[in-house]
Design a protein around this motif. Sequence first.
Motif, PDB file in Angstrom:
ATOM      1  N   ASN A   1       0.827  -1.200   0.000  1.00 14.42           N
ATOM      2  CA  ASN A   1       0.000   0.000   0.000  1.00 14.42           C
ATOM      3  C   ASN A   1       0.867   1.257   0.000  1.00 14.42           C
TER       4      ASN A   1
ATOM      5  N   ASP B   1      -9.115  -9.240   6.247  1.00 11.93           N
ATOM      6  CA  ASP B   1      -8.241  -9.744   5.183  1.00 11.93           C
ATOM      7  C   ASP B   1      -8.746 -11.097   4.688  1.00 11.93           C
TER       8      ASP B   1
ATOM      9  N   THR C   1      -3.224   2.755  11.340  1.00  7.80           N
ATOM     10  CA  THR C   1      -4.099   1.610  11.061  1.00  7.80           C
ATOM     11  C   THR C   1      -5.124   1.549  12.194  1.00  7.80           C
TER      12      THR C   1
ATOM     13  N   HIS D   1     -10.434  -3.936  10.064  1.00  9.42           N
ATOM     14  CA  HIS D   1      -9.440  -2.864  10.163  1.00  9.42           C
ATOM     15  C   HIS D   1      -9.459  -2.020   8.904  1.00  9.42           C
TER      16      HIS D   1
ATOM     17  N   ARG E   1       2.316   7.009   2.542  1.00 12.76           N
ATOM     18  CA  ARG E   1       2.524   6.195   3.743  1.00 12.76           C
ATOM     19  C   ARG E   1       2.567   4.754   3.234  1.00 12.76           C
TER      20      ARG E   1
ATOM     21  N   SER F   1       3.216   0.599   3.241  1.00 11.50           N
ATOM     22  CA  SER F   1       3.202  -0.627   4.057  1.00 11.50           C
ATOM     23  C   SER F   1       3.251  -1.845   3.151  1.00 11.50           C
TER      24      SER F   1
HETATM   25  O1  LIG Z   1      -1.192  -0.683   5.805  1.00 13.03           O
HETATM   26  C1  LIG Z   1      -1.961  -1.019   6.724  1.00 13.03           C
HETATM   27  O2  LIG Z   1      -1.971  -0.449   7.806  1.00 13.03           O
HETATM   28  C2  LIG Z   1      -2.929  -2.149   6.522  1.00 13.03           C
HETATM   29  C3  LIG Z   1      -3.168  -2.468   5.092  1.00 13.03           C
HETATM   30  C4  LIG Z   1      -4.292  -3.444   4.898  1.00 13.03           C
HETATM   31  O3  LIG Z   1      -5.181  -3.543   5.680  1.00 13.03           O
HETATM   32  C5  LIG Z   1      -4.279  -4.347   3.748  1.00 13.03           C
HETATM   33  O4  LIG Z   1      -3.466  -4.149   2.835  1.00 13.03           O
HETATM   34  O5  LIG Z   1      -5.093  -5.291   3.744  1.00 13.03           O
END
Ligand SMILES: O=C(O)CCC(=O)C(=O)O
Length: 382
Positions: free
Chosen positions: A206, A219, A268, A297, A311, A313
């Motif tokens: 992301n 997820d 998050t 989430h 940002r 991840s």
């Molecule tokens: O980057 C995050 O904090 C979580 C990302 C997420 O929930 C996902 O990619 O399924």
Amino acid sequence: MEGELPPLARPLLTNRDETTVGFADDWTPSHVKVALNLTLNAEFVPASANVRDLSSLPGAPSGCRAAVARVVALDGLIDKTALGWIREHLGVDIEDERRHGGAKPRESLWERKTADDDLAEPTYGLRKESMDRLVRTMMHREGVEPTTRLDEFHARLQALYPDWIVCHMPADALRADEEASEKPDDSLDASAGGSAGFRCDAFVANAAVHGDEYRWHVDADPSSFPDSCAWTRTYGDYVNGEPGKPLFVSAVVYANSVWDEDAWGGETHFMDVGSGVGALVCPRPGRVVLMDQDVTHRVSPPTRAANGRARYSLVYKLVFFPRAKGGAAGPDASLWERGIARAEWGPPSPIGSAAKLAAIVNAAARARRTETGAVKRDREEE
Ligand SMILES: O=C(O)CCC(=O)C(=O)O
Ligand SMILES: [Fe+2]
């Protein structure tokens, strides 16, 4: 090292046998600092085996188990080398990031195409070629040089959970049968998604920017996999966390090298469904969040003050397979009760429905203690 692996188990690649010594920088599991250790989503869920003794709970439904889900946020887990490799693959440029208004997602690597669901505006995801490259080097698909730069991180992750075999989620095995057989060689291809409305990849990357909208989601949960998929045929239809069954876990690695958590947002969020309360984790550089995959989430996008910065991840979708079979006595339910929380991290903080359950359990324990005390006193007086 692993002996015989359970079906569909694909362990993270590491450079060593499982040991608790020999880590870079003299790392040991005790170097991990727990920033958050949470339980939420307490509920009765269907159980294929009624492993928890519910007979003492008045009105407890049979064929069910009492469940909670977990989230932990860990600092001091991932090493610099692995983080460097992940940054390279996501195009996170440290120099660029430190400049005012720098670190936009690189167009050569990212495109706006990922959505949490059908209603959401697409957000940045890695282009197929970039994700394929990441997955292939990480998982050592045939004809590809494996990276050694993730070995340390993977070995540390495995060392944290010695009772489990930490594996990549076998994305291909979660697709309905016809779809899987169309692409037999794409076993862990990041693009392996179902066309029948069920999409699931072994990794997600992301790059959230100001103005993005992210939506609440889970997820994965094995109870929602298609009946015909290899996973369900092998392990049955069950709700995540069932004792005796593999546990679906997501690991989120925050990849920025700087992040002003007072100003830039990007946390998050985790939600206890039903009670309307939750918790949040700031994307602190190098922090890793582990959560049961059925926890609701979402990403909150960066603020205007982040100045267009992304940002970043990287999410590893994992499956934890229990190492021991449990013998005739069946699975050791305490393993699933702890899940991703190590015992030495102390009791987790329950929120929402889990806090309510904890209060009931505490009250029941107090009542039992008083009762036992009263019985004892009665006997002594006789
Ligand atoms: O980057 C995050 O904090 C979580 C990302 C997420 O929930 C996902 O990619 O399924
Ligand atoms: Fe997610």
